[in-house]
Design a protein around this motif. Structure first.
Motif, mmCIF file in Angstrom:
data_model
loop_
_atom_site.group_PDB
_atom_site.id
_atom_site.type_symbol
_atom_site.label_atom_id
_atom_site.label_comp_id
_atom_site.label_asym_id
_atom_site.label_seq_id
_atom_site.Cartn_x
_atom_site.Cartn_y
_atom_site.Cartn_z
ATOM 1 N N THR A 32 -8.088 6.246 1.964
ATOM 2 C CA THR A 32 -8.941 5.102 2.335
ATOM 3 C C THR A 32 -9.747 4.603 1.133
ATOM 4 N N MET A 33 -9.383 5.067 -0.060
ATOM 5 C CA MET A 33 -10.080 4.615 -1.266
ATOM 6 C C MET A 33 -10.017 3.101 -1.382
ATOM 7 N N ARG A 34 -11.136 2.497 -1.660
ATOM 8 C CA ARG A 34 -11.160 1.049 -1.907
ATOM 9 C C ARG A 34 -10.998 0.751 -3.389
ATOM 10 N N HIS A 35 -11.367 1.736 -4.231
ATOM 11 C CA HIS A 35 -11.423 1.497 -5.666
ATOM 12 C C HIS A 35 -11.241 2.822 -6.399
ATOM 13 N N LEU A 36 -10.509 2.792 -7.513
ATOM 14 C CA LEU A 36 -10.336 3.979 -8.363
ATOM 15 C C LEU A 36 -10.252 3.520 -9.807
ATOM 16 N N SER A 37 -10.996 4.180 -10.688
ATOM 17 C CA SER A 37 -10.968 3.823 -12.104
ATOM 18 C C SER A 37 -11.506 4.981 -12.934
ATOM 19 N N ASP A 38 -11.009 5.094 -14.165
ATOM 20 C CA ASP A 38 -11.575 6.065 -15.106
ATOM 21 C C ASP A 38 -12.585 5.397 -16.027
ATOM 22 N N ASP A 39 -12.839 4.092 -15.789
ATOM 23 C CA ASP A 39 -13.798 3.297 -16.568
ATOM 24 C C ASP A 39 -13.428 3.181 -18.046
ATOM 25 N N GLY A 53 -2.347 -3.974 -2.854
ATOM 26 C CA GLY A 53 -2.886 -3.104 -3.891
ATOM 27 C C GLY A 53 -2.868 -3.824 -5.231
ATOM 28 N N LEU A 54 -3.857 -3.529 -6.059
ATOM 29 C CA LEU A 54 -3.927 -4.096 -7.402
ATOM 30 C C LEU A 54 -4.185 -2.947 -8.365
ATOM 31 N N ALA A 55 -3.241 -2.705 -9.280
ATOM 32 C CA ALA A 55 -3.388 -1.635 -10.270
ATOM 33 C C ALA A 55 -3.220 -2.234 -11.655
ATOM 34 N N MET A 56 -4.109 -1.850 -12.580
ATOM 35 C CA MET A 56 -4.123 -2.449 -13.905
ATOM 36 C C MET A 56 -4.381 -1.385 -14.970
ATOM 37 N N GLN A 57 -3.672 -1.492 -16.092
ATOM 38 C CA GLN A 57 -3.836 -0.548 -17.187
ATOM 39 C C GLN A 57 -4.084 -1.313 -18.474
ATOM 40 N N LEU A 58 -5.181 -0.990 -19.159
ATOM 41 C CA LEU A 58 -5.543 -1.658 -20.393
ATOM 42 C C LEU A 58 -4.585 -1.252 -21.517
ATOM 43 N N VAL A 117 4.478 1.820 -8.427
ATOM 44 C CA VAL A 117 3.448 1.802 -9.464
ATOM 45 C C VAL A 117 2.994 3.210 -9.834
ATOM 46 N N THR A 118 3.125 4.176 -8.922
ATOM 47 C CA THR A 118 2.692 5.543 -9.244
ATOM 48 C C THR A 118 3.588 6.179 -10.299
ATOM 49 N N THR A 119 4.801 5.647 -10.473
ATOM 50 C CA THR A 119 5.670 6.104 -11.556
ATOM 51 C C THR A 119 5.208 5.508 -12.882
ATOM 52 N N LEU A 120 4.774 4.261 -12.834
ATOM 53 C CA LEU A 120 4.309 3.575 -14.041
ATOM 54 C C LEU A 120 2.895 4.006 -14.423
ATOM 55 N N LEU A 121 2.071 4.259 -13.404
ATOM 56 C CA LEU A 121 0.682 4.677 -13.611
ATOM 57 C C LEU A 121 0.404 5.924 -12.768
ATOM 58 N N PRO A 122 0.772 7.098 -13.258
ATOM 59 C CA PRO A 122 0.582 8.325 -12.471
ATOM 60 C C PRO A 122 -0.868 8.557 -12.038
ATOM 61 N N GLU A 123 -1.815 7.954 -12.785
ATOM 62 C CA GLU A 123 -3.234 8.131 -12.451
ATOM 63 C C GLU A 123 -3.583 7.562 -11.072
ATOM 64 N N THR A 124 -2.712 6.690 -10.552
ATOM 65 C CA THR A 124 -3.021 6.028 -9.276
ATOM 66 C C THR A 124 -2.443 6.766 -8.061
ATOM 67 N N LYS A 125 -1.818 7.919 -8.271
ATOM 68 C CA LYS A 125 -1.150 8.614 -7.164
ATOM 69 C C LYS A 125 -2.101 8.904 -6.009
ATOM 70 N N MET A 143 0.808 -1.217 0.000
ATOM 71 C CA MET A 143 0.000 0.000 0.000
ATOM 72 C C MET A 143 0.841 1.268 0.000
ATOM 73 N N GLN A 144 2.157 1.116 -0.146
ATOM 74 C CA GLN A 144 3.012 2.264 -0.444
ATOM 75 C C GLN A 144 3.258 2.357 -1.954
ATOM 76 N N GLY A 145 2.657 1.433 -2.704
ATOM 77 C CA GLY A 145 2.785 1.449 -4.159
ATOM 78 C C GLY A 145 3.963 0.668 -4.684
ATOM 79 N N ARG A 146 4.754 0.044 -3.803
ATOM 80 C CA ARG A 146 5.906 -0.739 -4.273
ATOM 81 C C ARG A 146 5.407 -2.003 -4.983
#
Length: 288
Positions: free
Chosen positions: A252-259, A279-284, A236-244, A213-216
């Motif tokens: 305390t966000m449980r979920h974040l997406s631009d759909d 944490g789970l971060a995914m980019q299409l 991951v915030t370097t790879l996916l800046p949208e997740t910063k 949860m520190q993004g590592r």
């Protein structure tokens, strides 16, 4: 009109791909929950074996009880079988906490370099540990409770573990007195289990990052390079800046997406401990 229709088709196809991608995220979450539940189930079982109480009686010097060495040997045999049947498990430990500092009674572990080599730790190498936050939590637990801890050694919550691990802990109570006697802990290699889960997806629709949860980044899977356990300090915030904002301290966000392109979510492994989270971060990816 043809251009508009073509654009609409591309948008519809991408939306459908993203929904499939989001379904992959939910499947990964379910499989991580299954890993956590198996660890809880196994550590509960390992804490309820007959040698557990027999060792308590033998150490108390009860008349007619078989020797401590006999019962330790029996418990070590069972723990060896557990590690052989579960290659992701790194070690099993039975400790007493009734004499102040936690003291190992039985420890069976997998060799760090020769994964197939499992050894019983001799009495001369069993250690007395410094009490830490996990030990304090054990003292508050009730019979049957099980706790999961990510990336921590049993004795010291501040220790940096070279192998990222998931530790299942269950308290042991003396059946005769009802008092807390000790605990049983199973340590598993969580990155290997994550790697196995991501390997099961075959052709990837995009990049997948499992993180703390520190993004590592602990494990990543990409269409170009497949599944890799990340050993460097990649965030991951370097790879996916949208997740910063998702990973920012205090979030305390449980979920974040631009759909449309990315999704990030928290995976809660222990329902009783809000700090046991991946944490789970995914980019299409773009359409091939």
């Amino acid at each position: 009109a043809l251009m508009i229709t073509s654009h609409q088709n591309r948008v519809a196809r991408r939306k459908a791909r993203f929904e499939d991608f989001r379904s992959d995220a939910r499947e990964i979450e379910l499989q991580l929950h299954a890993v956590a539940e198996k660890t809880r189930k196994d550590v509960r079982f390992m804490s309820n074996l007959p040698p557990i109480q027999a060792i308590i009686h033998a150490k108390a010097g009860e008349e007619g009880a078989e020797s401590l060495e006999v019962w330790r040997d029996r418990l070590e045999t069972i723990y060896e079988g557990l590690l052989r049947a579960n290659p992701e498990y790194l070690g099993v430990t039975y400790l007493t906490v009734d004499e102040g500092n936690p003291r190992e009674i039985v420890r069976v572990e997998r060799n760090a370099t020769e994964q197939g080599f499992i050894s019983r730790v001799p009495d001369s190498r069993l250690t007395t540990l410094e009490p830490g936050a996990i030990m304090e939590e054990v003292k508050k637990m009730q019979p049957g409770d099980a706790r999961l801890v990510l990336g921590q050694r049993i004795a010291n919550e501040d220790a940096i573990v070279s192998r990222r691990s998931l530790i299942g802990v269950v308290p042991v109570f003396d059946d005769a007195s009802g008092d807390l006697y000790g605990l049983v802990a199973i340590e598993s290699n969580v990155t290997v289990q994550i790697e196995r889960i991501l390997d099961g997806f075959g052709m990837l629709l995009g990049s997948i990052y499992v993180t703390d949860m520190q993004g590592r980044v602990w494990v990543e899977a990409t269409p170009d390079y497949g599944v890799e356990i990340e050993s460097d300090d990649v965030n991951v915030t370097t790879l996916l800046p949208e997740t910063k904002e998702f990973y920012v301290e205090g979030s305390t966000m449980r979920h974040l997406s631009d759909d449309e392109e990315f999704v990030a979510m928290r995976v809660f492994l222990d329902p009783t401990d809000s700090s046991c989270i991946l944490g789970l971060a995914m980019q299409l990816s773009d359409e091939p």
